[in-house]
Design an enzyme around this catalytic site. Structure first.
Site, PDB file in Angstrom:
ATOM      1  N   ARG A   1       0.800  -1.229   0.000  1.00 12.51           N
ATOM      2  CA  ARG A   1       0.000   0.000   0.000  1.00 12.51           C
ATOM      3  C   ARG A   1       0.840   1.289   0.000  1.00 12.51           C
ATOM      4  O   ARG A   1       0.291   2.379  -0.142  1.00 12.51           O
ATOM      5  CB  ARG A   1      -0.965  -0.004   1.199  1.00 12.51           C
ATOM      6  CG  ARG A   1      -2.175  -0.868   0.971  1.00 12.51           C
ATOM      7  CD  ARG A   1      -3.076  -0.893   2.188  1.00 12.51           C
ATOM      8  NE  ARG A   1      -2.525  -1.714   3.257  1.00 12.51           N
ATOM      9  CZ  ARG A   1      -2.930  -1.664   4.528  1.00 12.51           C
ATOM     10  NH1 ARG A   1      -3.853  -0.799   4.902  1.00 12.51           N
ATOM     11  NH2 ARG A   1      -2.405  -2.476   5.422  1.00 12.51           N
TER      12      ARG A   1
HETATM   13 CA    CA Z   1      -0.268  -4.333   9.301  1.00  9.81          CA
END
Ligand code: CA
Ligand code: UD1
Length: 247
Positions: free
Chosen positions: A16
């Site tokens: 991410r």
């Molecule tokens: Ca995590």
């Protein structure tokens, strides 16, 4: 005081973050995220530290400031329990083991010292650091009985609706009796929603042996905030700058 070793989990890619760099070498004020965790461990009294590395481990090894730490390679990320098991030779058979993550740079030596004091004074076999949060979505939940005694830590994906109502979250940080940790790690199985070897399952195994397991709850979750994306990296950087100014 017993000997204290620390294992810091840092094998993940950090998808991410949307970056080619391993997550833990992103920097705040010129210092890698994982160096903050290492410094907190040293400040709390850890005599020896092992980083569990995986994704682009050469980059991690070359980039970090604290070159004195040990490294073990976790080739496949099979879960937090598996990651700690990779460091079993480093751990030896005595004293205490502290577990930290490489992506939680806000953890302080002071908080870890309080965790260790609580653990030692209460003669616990394992103490997990927890915190009360407004939105516990996604985190492992600490479950307690009607008297407030620790029952277990259950992952969000495996939790019932009732369990998900708990606002006390597992921070991922612990102090263990080393011998019992190693014994319990041999017993964990990946029979859960994510098919992973979960470190929190060792709490249940140790408790079922009749040993003392507890959670030390922080009222303010700031110290345990993780960095998973660029937004959280910015928030953590602001907090660190604020703390540096207050020094
Ligand atoms: Ca995590
Ligand atoms: C973990 C905890 C959860 C807790 C949360 C706090 C487990 C199963 N769950 O969940 O209870 O609320 O942290 O943030 O422990 N890692 C490795 N090797 C692996 C797996 C993970 O090194 O095989 C590292 C990752 O790089 C990361 C950290 O361990 O830094 C946490 O792993 P992650 O899979 O993100 O755990 P969570 O799902 O966040």
């Amino acid at each position: 005081m017993e000997q204290l070793k620390a294992v810091i989990l840092a094998a993940g890619k950090g998808t991410r973050m949307k970056s080619d760099l391993p997550k833990v070498v992103h920097t705040i004020e010129g210092k890698c995220l994982v160096d903050y965790a290492i410094e907190a461990a040293i400040g709390a009294g850890a005599e020896d530290i092992c980083l569990v590395v995986g994704y682009k481990y050469e980059v991690v090894r070359e980039t970090i400031l604290h070159q004195e730490v040990n490294f073990v390679l976790q080739e496949e990320q099979l879960g937090t329990g598996h990651a700690v098991r990779c460091a079993k030779d480093f751990l030896g058979d005595e004293g205490q083991t502290m577990i930290l993550f490489g992506d939680t740079p806000l953890i302080t030596a002071e908080t870890l010292k309080r965790l260790r004091e609580y653990h030692t004074e209460n003669k616990n076999t394992v103490t997990v650091l927890s915190a009360m949060v407004e939105d516990p979505t996604g985190y492992g939940r600490i479950i307690r009985d009607a008297d407030g005694n620790f029952v277990k830590s259950v992952e969000h994906k495996d939790a019932s609706e009732e369990e998900r109502a708990s606002h006390e979250i597992n921070s991922g940080m612990y102090i263990f009796d080393t011998r019992e940790l190693k014994e319990a790690l041999e017993k964990i199985q990946p029979n859960n929603a994510q098919g992973e070897y979960y470190l929190p399952d060792t709490l249940t195994i140790i408790k079922d042996k009749g040993l003392k397991v507890d959670a030390f709850a922080l009222s303010d979750p700031e110290d345990i905030m993780g960095v998973n994306d660029q937004e959280q990296l910015k928030s953590a950087a602001e907090i660190i700058r604020r703390r540096n100014q207050a020094k």
